[in-house]
Design a protein around this motif. Structure first.
Motif, short mmCIF file in Angstrom:
data_model
loop_
_atom_site.label_atom_id
_atom_site.label_comp_id
_atom_site.label_asym_id
_atom_site.label_seq_id
_atom_site.Cartn_x
_atom_site.Cartn_y
_atom_site.Cartn_z
N PRO A 1 0.81 -1.22 0.00
CA PRO A 1 0.00 0.00 0.00
C PRO A 1 0.84 1.26 0.00
CG PRO A 1 0.08 -0.94 2.20
CD PRO A 1 0.76 -1.93 1.30
N VAL A 2 0.34 2.26 -0.71
CA VAL A 2 0.81 3.64 -0.64
C VAL A 2 -0.45 4.49 -0.67
CG1 VAL A 2 3.02 3.18 -1.79
CG2 VAL A 2 1.02 3.82 -3.16
N PRO A 3 -0.36 5.77 -0.33
CA PRO A 3 -1.57 6.59 -0.40
C PRO A 3 -2.25 6.50 -1.76
CG PRO A 3 0.15 7.77 0.77
CD PRO A 3 0.79 6.51 0.24
N GLY A 4 -3.52 6.14 -1.75
CA GLY A 4 -4.30 6.02 -2.97
C GLY A 4 -4.25 4.67 -3.64
N ARG A 5 -3.52 3.70 -3.08
CA ARG A 5 -3.44 2.38 -3.71
C ARG A 5 -3.56 1.30 -2.65
NH1 ARG A 5 1.95 1.54 -6.79
NH2 ARG A 5 2.66 0.67 -4.81
N ASP A 6 -4.54 0.40 -2.84
CA ASP A 6 -4.76 -0.69 -1.91
C ASP A 6 -3.67 -1.75 -2.00
OD1 ASP A 6 -7.13 0.42 -1.01
OD2 ASP A 6 -8.42 -0.84 -2.27
N GLY A 7 -3.50 -2.51 -0.92
CA GLY A 7 -2.64 -3.67 -0.95
C GLY A 7 -3.35 -4.85 -1.61
N PHE A 8 -2.61 -5.62 -2.41
CA PHE A 8 -3.24 -6.71 -3.17
C PHE A 8 -2.20 -7.77 -3.49
CE2 PHE A 8 -7.58 -5.79 -4.46
CZ PHE A 8 -8.01 -6.95 -5.06
N PHE A 9 -2.69 -8.98 -3.73
CA PHE A 9 -1.85 -10.05 -4.27
C PHE A 9 -2.60 -10.67 -5.44
CE2 PHE A 9 -0.82 -14.51 -4.86
CZ PHE A 9 0.56 -14.45 -4.99
N MET A 10 -1.85 -11.04 -6.49
CA MET A 10 -2.47 -11.75 -7.61
C MET A 10 -1.41 -12.59 -8.32
SD MET A 10 -3.02 -8.31 -9.85
CE MET A 10 -3.31 -7.43 -8.33
N ALA A 11 -1.86 -13.71 -8.84
CA ALA A 11 -0.98 -14.59 -9.61
C ALA A 11 -1.78 -15.20 -10.74
CB ALA A 11 -0.39 -15.67 -8.73
N ARG A 12 -1.16 -15.27 -11.92
CA ARG A 12 -1.80 -15.94 -13.06
C ARG A 12 -1.20 -17.34 -13.14
NH1 ARG A 12 -1.26 -12.38 -18.06
NH2 ARG A 12 0.89 -13.07 -17.91
N LEU A 13 -2.08 -18.34 -13.21
CA LEU A 13 -1.67 -19.73 -13.06
C LEU A 13 -2.23 -20.59 -14.17
CD1 LEU A 13 -2.68 -19.84 -9.28
CD2 LEU A 13 -0.34 -19.54 -10.14
N ARG A 14 -1.58 -21.71 -14.38
CA ARG A 14 -2.10 -22.73 -15.31
C ARG A 14 -1.80 -24.11 -14.75
NH1 ARG A 14 2.29 -24.65 -18.13
NH2 ARG A 14 4.14 -23.28 -18.15
N ARG A 15 -2.50 -25.09 -15.28
CA ARG A 15 -2.25 -26.46 -14.83
C ARG A 15 -0.99 -26.99 -15.51
NH1 ARG A 15 -7.89 -29.72 -15.01
NH2 ARG A 15 -6.58 -31.19 -13.89
N PRO A 16 -0.21 -27.82 -14.83
CA PRO A 16 1.01 -28.37 -15.43
C PRO A 16 0.70 -29.24 -16.64
CG PRO A 16 0.74 -29.12 -13.14
CD PRO A 16 -0.44 -28.26 -13.47
#
Length: 408
Positions: free
Chosen positions: A393-408
């Protein structure tokens, strides 16, 4: 936010409601945004939520002031402490004159330590006491986030907490903003200063945009254009990501467990003239009719990343909550992965600052990371070396996590 002084009788309902809201969050762990308004007039409800919200935003600093003016610390759940928090927030943050703040505070300790409340408040006013410009994070939060992200991050988080964030809007069509204007912040978004009545802004009624923080708008973008393919949007309400996917040409199946939240999603789709197949169901029991080309799992989480908008989360979420939610997220991700068609991709996201709800979930899964490129992200956001995206987080931006995944 200045407040016009009101008579004691007319001012009490809002203050009593604020006291009830503070008690519900701090003692019972209830979500602030889900608390009922108890039949208050809209103006009283607005004031009650403003008072309680600022108490959550500045709680450690309020308590430090109170403790500096008492011979013995008041119990954390003492009514006198809560009433003093309310009176101090009104005067030091909301602009209420001290005499009006104390006049509406004392009746709330009827039969209790009125003299103590009056004395502590008077002492702090005579001292010219002020709250720090940058709030102090709760100690438990400082320890947890400092261990996870380093203590330099804590300064940015505290500054983000200082004031409610600006208003971010996602455009339905990149070439048409409906006249709303604002700053272009990337990913098809505009930013306006906070304080607007959203429904009165140009383009709202015509559905040209919807409210969505910059961080929250990124996960859906990681799936790219739909070109008529099918995507499952799991845990879909209130629908910002559903609308993004529909606007990007996806055939969206939006799954939402709660009927009331699904109704809000329907209203948002109708306003923006976008379409999705809304299905009421729990991800842990619902089954799709066929494999999907893509899946977006914005999983239920602690929501600690959106503390600037919902500061109550800093005081009601702890390690047990995080562990329980991480278990649910692990099960959801494993279940959703089985619904991917060959070659399909899944974006897993949480608005959490806890690695237990982000990095550790993905690392422990059987899925392969499909690395996110820097060109896919808005200015100021960069992918991690592991290929996922961790937004602090910084002022004006939320904290977040994201990952793009696929099956092996």
């Amino acid at each position: 936010m200045a407040e016009t002084p009101a008579g004691t009788a007319t001012g009490l309902p809002a203050r009593r409601a604020a006291m009830g809201m503070i008690d519900a969050v701090l003692r019972r762990g209830q979500r602030f945004d889900a608390l009922p308004a108890h039949g208050l007039a809209p103006s009283d409800e607005g004031l009650a939520r403003a008072i309680a919200g600022e108490v959550f935003r500045r709680l450690p600093d309020l308590d430090a002031l109170i403790d500096s003016a008492t011979a013995q610390p008041l119990p954390g759940d003492a009514k006198a402490r809560t009433v003093l928090r309310i009176a101090l927030v009104q005067t030091l943050v909301l602009g209420t004159p001290p005499h009006a703040a104390i006049a509406t505070a004392l009746p709330m300790v009827e039969g209790g330590p009125k003299r103590l409340v009056h004395g502590v408040f008077g002492t702090l006013m005579r001292r010219g006491s002020l709250l720090p410009e940058v709030p102090t994070l709760p100690e438990a939060v400082r320890q947890r986030w400092g261990a996870a992200w380093g203590y330099a991050m804590l300064g940015d988080a505290a500054r983000a907490l200082a004031v409610p964030p600006p208003l971010d809007l996602t455009l339905r069509d990149l070439n048409e903003d409906g006249g709303v204007g604002g700053e272009d912040i990337g990913t098809g978004q505009r930013r306006l200063p906070r304080g607007h009545n959203v429904a009165d802004l140009p383009g709202y009624a015509e559905g040209h945009w919807w409210v969505q923080n910059l961080s929250a708008a990124i996960p859906a973008c990681l799936l790219g254009p739909g070109n008529g393919r099918t995507v499952l949007d799991l845990c879909a309400a209130p629908g910002g990501k559903t609308m993004q996917l529909a606007a990007a040409g996806w055939n969206v199946i939006a799954v939402e467990q709660h009927a009331k939240r699904a109704e809000r999603l329907r209203e948002n789709l109708a306003r923006t003239k976008l379409a999705a197949d809304i299905q009421i169901g729990d991800v842990m029991t619902w089954v799709p009719a066929a494999p999907a080309d893509a899946i977006l799992l914005d999983a239920p989480c602690s929501a600690t990343g959106i503390f600037a908008r919902h500061p109550d989360v800093l005081h009601r979420i702890g390690p047990k909550d995080i562990a329980a939610l991480a278990g649910l997220q692990t099960r959801m991700l494993a279940r959703a992965a089985d619904w991917l068609a060959p070659g399909g991709r899944l974006v897993y996201a949480t608005c959490s600052l806890e690695p237990e709800e982000g990095e550790k979930i993905v690392t422990a899964s059987n899925l392969v990371i499909d690395p996110v490129g820097a060109h896919e992200l808005p200015p100021g956001v960069v992918p991690a070396p592991e290929g996922w995206v961790r937004i602090l987080p910084v002022p004006g931006r939320d904290g977040f996590f994201m990952a793009r995944l696929r099956r092996p």
